[in-house]
Scaffold this motif. Structure first.
Motif, PDB file in Angstrom:
ATOM      1  N   ASP A 198       0.824  -1.215   0.000  1.00 21.23           N
ATOM      2  CA  ASP A 198       0.000   0.000   0.000  1.00 21.23           C
ATOM      3  C   ASP A 198       0.854   1.260   0.000  1.00 21.23           C
ATOM      4  O   ASP A 198       1.833   1.371   0.746  1.00 21.23           O
ATOM      5  N   VAL A 199       0.456   2.230  -0.789  1.00 23.51           N
ATOM      6  CA  VAL A 199       1.196   3.480  -0.924  1.00 23.51           C
ATOM      7  C   VAL A 199       1.091   4.313   0.351  1.00 23.51           C
ATOM      8  O   VAL A 199       2.101   4.804   0.870  1.00 23.51           O
ATOM      9  N   PHE A 200      -0.110   4.475   0.868  1.00 21.39           N
ATOM     10  CA  PHE A 200      -0.306   5.344   2.032  1.00 21.39           C
ATOM     11  C   PHE A 200       0.445   4.805   3.250  1.00 21.39           C
ATOM     12  O   PHE A 200       1.160   5.542   3.932  1.00 21.39           O
ATOM     13  N   LEU A 201       0.302   3.518   3.531  1.00 19.11           N
ATOM     14  CA  LEU A 201       1.037   2.929   4.645  1.00 19.11           C
ATOM     15  C   LEU A 201       2.534   3.077   4.422  1.00 19.11           C
ATOM     16  O   LEU A 201       3.296   3.366   5.364  1.00 19.11           O
ATOM     17  N   GLY A 202       2.976   2.897   3.175  1.00 21.58           N
ATOM     18  CA  GLY A 202       4.382   3.061   2.855  1.00 21.58           C
ATOM     19  C   GLY A 202       4.875   4.469   3.104  1.00 21.58           C
ATOM     20  O   GLY A 202       5.998   4.677   3.605  1.00 21.58           O
ATOM     21  N   GLU A 203       4.071   5.465   2.779  1.00 23.54           N
ATOM     22  CA  GLU A 203       4.450   6.858   3.048  1.00 23.54           C
ATOM     23  C   GLU A 203       4.609   7.115   4.543  1.00 23.54           C
ATOM     24  O   GLU A 203       5.598   7.719   4.993  1.00 23.54           O
ATOM     25  N   ILE A 204       3.622   6.676   5.312  1.00 23.70           N
ATOM     26  CA  ILE A 204       3.620   6.937   6.747  1.00 23.70           C
ATOM     27  C   ILE A 204       4.828   6.298   7.419  1.00 23.70           C
ATOM     28  O   ILE A 204       5.513   6.918   8.251  1.00 23.70           O
ATOM     29  N   LEU A 205       5.127   5.050   7.059  1.00 22.00           N
ATOM     30  CA  LEU A 205       6.232   4.350   7.705  1.00 22.00           C
ATOM     31  C   LEU A 205       7.582   4.825   7.183  1.00 22.00           C
ATOM     32  O   LEU A 205       8.569   4.835   7.935  1.00 22.00           O
ATOM     33  N   ALA A 206       7.670   5.242   5.926  1.00 22.69           N
ATOM     34  CA  ALA A 206       8.914   5.805   5.412  1.00 22.69           C
ATOM     35  C   ALA A 206       9.300   7.041   6.212  1.00 22.69           C
ATOM     36  O   ALA A 206      10.454   7.198   6.645  1.00 22.69           O
ATOM     37  N   ALA A 207       8.346   7.921   6.419  1.00 21.52           N
ATOM     38  CA  ALA A 207       8.617   9.138   7.182  1.00 21.52           C
ATOM     39  C   ALA A 207       8.988   8.820   8.626  1.00 21.52           C
ATOM     40  O   ALA A 207       9.913   9.414   9.198  1.00 21.52           O
ATOM     41  N   ALA A 208       8.282   7.868   9.228  1.00 19.60           N
ATOM     42  CA  ALA A 208       8.555   7.512  10.620  1.00 19.60           C
ATOM     43  C   ALA A 208       9.962   6.961  10.776  1.00 19.60           C
ATOM     44  O   ALA A 208      10.681   7.304  11.738  1.00 19.60           O
ATOM     45  N   ARG A 209      10.384   6.111   9.859  1.00 13.97           N
ATOM     46  CA  ARG A 209      11.713   5.504   9.978  1.00 13.97           C
ATOM     47  C   ARG A 209      12.815   6.522   9.732  1.00 13.97           C
ATOM     48  O   ARG A 209      13.876   6.472  10.371  1.00 13.97           O
ATOM     49  N   VAL A 210      12.597   7.453   8.812  1.00  8.84           N
ATOM     50  CA  VAL A 210      13.573   8.514   8.609  1.00  8.84           C
ATOM     51  C   VAL A 210      13.728   9.330   9.895  1.00  8.84           C
ATOM     52  O   VAL A 210      14.846   9.619  10.346  1.00  8.84           O
ATOM     53  N   ARG A 211      12.612   9.719  10.501  1.00  2.00           N
ATOM     54  CA  ARG A 211      12.688  10.472  11.756  1.00  2.00           C
ATOM     55  C   ARG A 211      13.409   9.669  12.827  1.00  2.00           C
ATOM     56  O   ARG A 211      14.205  10.214  13.605  1.00  2.00           O
ATOM     57  N   GLY A 212      13.139   8.370  12.872  1.00  2.00           N
ATOM     58  CA  GLY A 212      13.773   7.545  13.884  1.00  2.00           C
ATOM     59  C   GLY A 212      15.270   7.429  13.690  1.00  2.00           C
ATOM     60  O   GLY A 212      16.048   7.624  14.636  1.00  2.00           O
ATOM     61  N   PHE A 213      15.714   7.117  12.495  1.00  2.00           N
ATOM     62  CA  PHE A 213      17.145   6.988  12.243  1.00  2.00           C
ATOM     63  C   PHE A 213      17.883   8.298  12.503  1.00  2.00           C
ATOM     64  O   PHE A 213      18.951   8.310  13.116  1.00  2.00           O
ATOM     65  N   GLN A 214      17.319   9.396  12.042  1.00  2.00           N
ATOM     66  CA  GLN A 214      18.042  10.667  12.084  1.00  2.00           C
ATOM     67  C   GLN A 214      17.898  11.401  13.409  1.00  2.00           C
ATOM     68  O   GLN A 214      18.779  12.197  13.767  1.00  2.00           O
ATOM     69  N   GLY A 215      16.827  11.161  14.148  1.00  2.00           N
ATOM     70  CA  GLY A 215      16.637  11.880  15.394  1.00  2.00           C
ATOM     71  C   GLY A 215      16.341  13.348  15.156  1.00  2.00           C
ATOM     72  O   GLY A 215      16.010  13.769  14.048  1.00  2.00           O
ATOM     73  N   LYS A 216      16.478  14.122  16.191  1.00  2.20           N
ATOM     74  CA  LYS A 216      16.128  15.549  16.114  1.00  2.20           C
ATOM     75  C   LYS A 216      17.279  16.433  15.664  1.00  2.20           C
ATOM     76  O   LYS A 216      17.081  17.590  15.314  1.00  2.20           O
ATOM     77  N   ASP A 217      18.508  15.901  15.692  1.00  2.00           N
ATOM     78  CA  ASP A 217      19.670  16.721  15.376  1.00  2.00           C
ATOM     79  C   ASP A 217      20.661  15.862  14.594  1.00  2.00           C
ATOM     80  O   ASP A 217      21.219  14.896  15.133  1.00  2.00           O
ATOM     81  N   LEU A 218      20.903  16.195  13.331  1.00  2.00           N
ATOM     82  CA  LEU A 218      21.807  15.411  12.512  1.00  2.00           C
ATOM     83  C   LEU A 218      23.235  15.414  13.035  1.00  2.00           C
ATOM     84  O   LEU A 218      24.029  14.534  12.684  1.00  2.00           O
ATOM     85  N   LYS A 219      23.584  16.371  13.854  1.00  2.00           N
ATOM     86  CA  LYS A 219      24.948  16.453  14.379  1.00  2.00           C
ATOM     87  C   LYS A 219      25.120  15.676  15.681  1.00  2.00           C
ATOM     88  O   LYS A 219      26.237  15.584  16.191  1.00  2.00           O
ATOM     89  N   ALA A 220      24.037  15.138  16.205  1.00  2.00           N
ATOM     90  CA  ALA A 220      24.126  14.383  17.456  1.00  2.00           C
ATOM     91  C   ALA A 220      24.887  13.078  17.234  1.00  2.00           C
ATOM     92  O   ALA A 220      24.846  12.492  16.149  1.00  2.00           O
ATOM     93  N   ASP A 221      25.565  12.621  18.275  1.00  2.00           N
ATOM     94  CA  ASP A 221      26.356  11.398  18.173  1.00  2.00           C
ATOM     95  C   ASP A 221      25.519  10.188  17.791  1.00  2.00           C
ATOM     96  O   ASP A 221      26.021   9.239  17.177  1.00  2.00           O
ATOM     97  N   ASP A 222      24.234  10.182  18.179  1.00  2.00           N
ATOM     98  CA  ASP A 222      23.400   9.009  17.917  1.00  2.00           C
ATOM     99  C   ASP A 222      22.484   9.182  16.706  1.00  2.00           C
ATOM    100  O   ASP A 222      21.546   8.412  16.516  1.00  2.00           O
TER     101      ASP A 222
END
Length: 770
Positions: A198-222
């Motif tokens: 499904d496209v819609f589910l794919g959009e929602i989870l793509a965005a969620a995983r990007v936010r999760g991997f990157q966190g709130k600050d790209l310069k943070a150690d984690d």
């Protein structure tokens, strides 16, 4: 959850519809660091100063990624191409001829390697350390397809964040994930890595995983840079065959396969990986129209494009490049910034520029993007970020990470069948037999890519998980019966004896993890024959049968397996698989997963997906009718278990569905409300789904399209109103000349438990005011 409203923009007339936007795309704005939104050609003073000093060889080096054999990966590199030993890599790093190392782990070794780049090279440009961290690192979480069954973007964000925490502590800056390919053919092995059909589910989870991997600050150690892949339409390979060609209309490309990428970019993704496949004869890694014209031009993406593993070199095998030199030329001109593993850029770019075959401006633009990416994550200010051996020791396989793996696993399980409420099982008073090749197996719990960096000592098998929760662990007898595809001497006899001695049989069957993932396409997605023979022998004892299905795709279920009173889709759930399955089997967790892929009646239906378009001769209502309609001779064109389907130990009722208006204004919003009640005896979660259908359009439209979902948690007897909002942007599709359009007219709405049921409503989208 807010509905997807990404397709907005100015309007104008087109046929009976109205155009939206000027670029034939959904129009998502790229967000994230400011550098990624600046006009092409601009970068910081530091980046421009470096660029001005660089030789063409150093520029080509920044555009080259190689396997990190200084700290060699644990998993297999496939294929083994252009592997360089540690001594050679170190020498080339000091010469400025490498910009990225991949799939090596270990903070101390990374620290030493970074010192070679920062203190030993002429321009002191730090390295990026990247890896395929797909669904966990040392601690492994459910395969992405399984996690998609949770219909829970918050969970997906949490597991990606946890994976980034562990991986960054081991000296990594960048992950080649999430995979956001929409996959509609279950024969394709890499279905396991994505979010389903499904496209819609794919959009929602793509965005969620990007936010999760990157966190709130790209310069943070984690923080780890996320990389949506594979750009584009890899999930549409012909016949579900890995690396195969793709024949696709422009409208389907834009409507189905591109939106999850746009969602990932909107969530802040700054890199993207090209696909192995061609699209209509043009390989993605040489597709200038796709990368430069669409991605950079239409969408305004200013981030980094990296090839997949040797995908640039494979342009020769595709037959579009005459040789390796020509392949390097095609890839860089198409817009591929970084060549992965082939070494073509470092080998050929200097001569290609000198000969005029590749303008230096093209190379400079790519280098500028790579250096800007390194600056964005703080490497120039702190080249040793994420390279702390102490953090590696304290942030790996912690109790909190293992607890999350267990929680995610349990929330990903889908209860497909539960006749006479056989499940959950009591923890005492019943003798259980656990039978099947996965009964006490610890090697097939992680799934595709899960074992690449995993600490396999964490793996929990089913037998251990079940015994840990039983009042009397001796009440469980375990027999494999057979291996995944072969027999065991005396295995059937011992399995039947175990079943006869038990009150209830748990049958753990399905696919091994070597049967799913990359290069694991299957022509027949049934359970292997030897396991079916085992199931038949055990079922013949007459004991109640619970199927614990192990799989990385939708499976064709048949015979005694399909007819068993209870079936759990347990996928590959990661490190805590045994405990997660036991939580659901014994009722500590009420299953709430919903299928992100349709389970077909037969393998021959593939590619099969719920949101196919209407035909002029739809299947008749009578399943026995032999009319000239859209159906197979032997079976109906429907799923055994449809997309969005799933049961629980509680029951839920939807009622009183309403629309706030019967006429949706062009610039207005319509609210859909429905009451959800837990009519069962235990607390449970339910996933309420919202689908639409465009009744009459200028192009045939899907029979249904998911446009929203919400998880509801209710105690027995409790009731809650759920609300969804719909706007004109949710009703758009790609029309003439590949413009996104909305067409006034009637729409059907279904507030549903799955893609094939629901409470029907309808409304009219009004024309824009004149």
């Amino acid at each position: 959850m807010a509905l997807n409203t990404t397709n907005g923009g100015p309007v104008g007339p087109s046929r009976r519809g109205f155009l939206s936007g000027a670029a034939a795309v959904a129009g998502l704005a790229v967000t994230g660091p400011a550098w990624a939104r600046e006009p092409a050609g601009r970068a910081s003073g530091r980046v421009e100063a470096l660029l001005a000093q660089m030789t063409i060889e150093e520029k080509a080096g920044q555009l080259s990624c190689f396997a990190d054999m200084i700290r060699p990966p644990i998993g297999d590199m496939n294929p083994l191409v252009n592997i360089r030993n540690a001594q050679t890599l170190t020498a080339e790093i000091k010469a400025g001829r490498i910009g990225v190392l991949m799939n090596g782990v270990g903070a101390q070794a990374a620290l030493d390697t970074q010192k070679a780049a920062v203190e030993g090279s002429r321009l002191k440009i730090p390295l990026l350390f990247a890896a395929d961290v797909i669904h966990g690192f040392r601690t492994v979480y459910p395969i992405p397809l399984a996690e998609a069954a949770s219909f829970d973007p918050h969970l997906a964000e949490r597991t990606a964040r946890a994976a980034a925490l562990e991986a960054s502590a081991s000296g990594l800056h960048w992950t080649f994930a999430p995979m956001v390919d929409v996959a509609r053919d279950e024969r394709w092995g890499r279905v396991a890595e994505g979010s389903g059909e499904d496209v819609f589910l794919g959009e929602i989870l793509a965005a969620a995983r990007v936010r999760g991997f990157q966190g709130k600050d790209l310069k943070a150690d984690d923080s780890m840079l996320a990389t949506p892949k594979h750009f584009a339409a890899y999930g549409a390979v012909t016949a579900g065959l890995e690396y195969n060609s793709v024949e696709l209309s422009e409208a389907t490309l834009r409507e189905v396969h591109l939106p999850p990428f746009q969602a990932a970019f909107a969530a802040g993704a700054q890199t993207v990986m090209t696909a192995f496949n061609d699209i209509n004869g043009v390989p993605s890694t040489a597709n200038k129209r796709l990368i430069t014209d669409m991605l950079r031009g239409e969408w305004g993406f200013k981030g980094v494009v990296i090839s997949d593993y040797t995908a640039d070199q494979e342009l020769v095998a595709h037959g579009v490049a005459a040789d390796d030199r020509d392949a390097a030329r095609l890839a860089i001109l198409a817009g591929v910034d970084i060549s992965m593993q082939s070494g073509l850029y470092i080998r050929y770019l200097p001569e290609l520029v000198a000969s005029g075959a590749v303008p230096i401006e093209i190379v400079d633009a790519a280098v500028r993007r790579v250096l800007s990416l390194k600056e964005a994550i703080g490497l120039f200010d702190n080249p040793y970020r994420s390279l702390d051996p102490n953090a590696e020791r304290t942030h790996t396989a912690t109790p909190a990470l293992r607890a999350l793996s267990r929680e995610a696993g349990a929330r990903s399980i889908v209860l497909l069948k539960n006749d006479q409420n056989l499940l959950p099982l009591p923890k005492a008073g019943k003798r259980l037999a656990l039978i099947g090749p996965f009964a006490d197996d610890r090697d097939n719990v992680l799934g595709a890519w899960g074992g690449f960096f995993a600490d396999r000592r964490l793996n929990v098998d089913l037998a251990s998980g079940l015994r840990a929760q039983m009042a009397d662990p001796n009440g469980l007898v375990v027999e494999r019966g057979c291996e995944v595809e072969t027999t065991i001497a005396g295995g059937f006899e011992r399995a039947v004896a175990a079943a006869q001695s038990a009150d209830i049989v748990l049958l753990a069957i399905g696919e091994s993890q070597d049967m799913t993932g990359e290069a694991k396409s299957r022509t027949d997605i049934r359970i292997p024959p030897v396991q079916m023979r085992l199931a038949e022998a055990v079922a013949a004892t007459g004991k109640p049968l619970v199927i614990l299905l192990r799989h990385g795709r939708a499976i064709q279920l048949e015979g005694v397996v399909r007819d068993a009173p209870a079936i759990l889709a347990t996928w590959f759930l990661g490190s805590e698989m045994g405990n997660a399955v036991a939580d659901v089997v014994f009722g500590a967790v009420n299953p709430s997963g919903r299928l992100p892929v349709s389970f077909p009646l037969d393998s021959g239906q593939e590619p099969f997906f719920y949101n196919g378009r209407t035909t002029g001769r739809p299947a008749p209502a009578d399943p026995n009718a032999q009319e000239y309609k859209s159906r197979w001779r032997s079976i109906r064109n429907e799923a055994l278990y449809p997309f969005g389907f799933g049961l629980g130990y509680a029951s839920f009722a939807l009622s009183d569905a309403k629309l706030s208006t019967q006429s949706l204004g062009w610039n207005d919003t319509l609210r859909v409300t429905v009451k959800v009640k837990n009519t069962g005896q235990v607390h449970g979660d339910h996933v309420v789904q919202l689908y639409i259908r465009d009744r009459v359009a200028s192009r045939t439209r899907p029979v249904r399209e998911l446009k929203g979902f919400q998880r509801v948690s209710l105690a027995p007897g409790a009731e809650r109103e759920v609300r969804f909002d719909l706007a004109r942007q949710n009703l758009m599709f790609v029309g003439d000349n590949n413009y996104w359009i909305a067409e006034p007219g009637m729409f059907e709405v279904y507030v549903a438990n799955s893609s094939v049921d629901g409470l029907p409503l309808s409304f009219e989208l009004l024309a824009p005011p004149t």
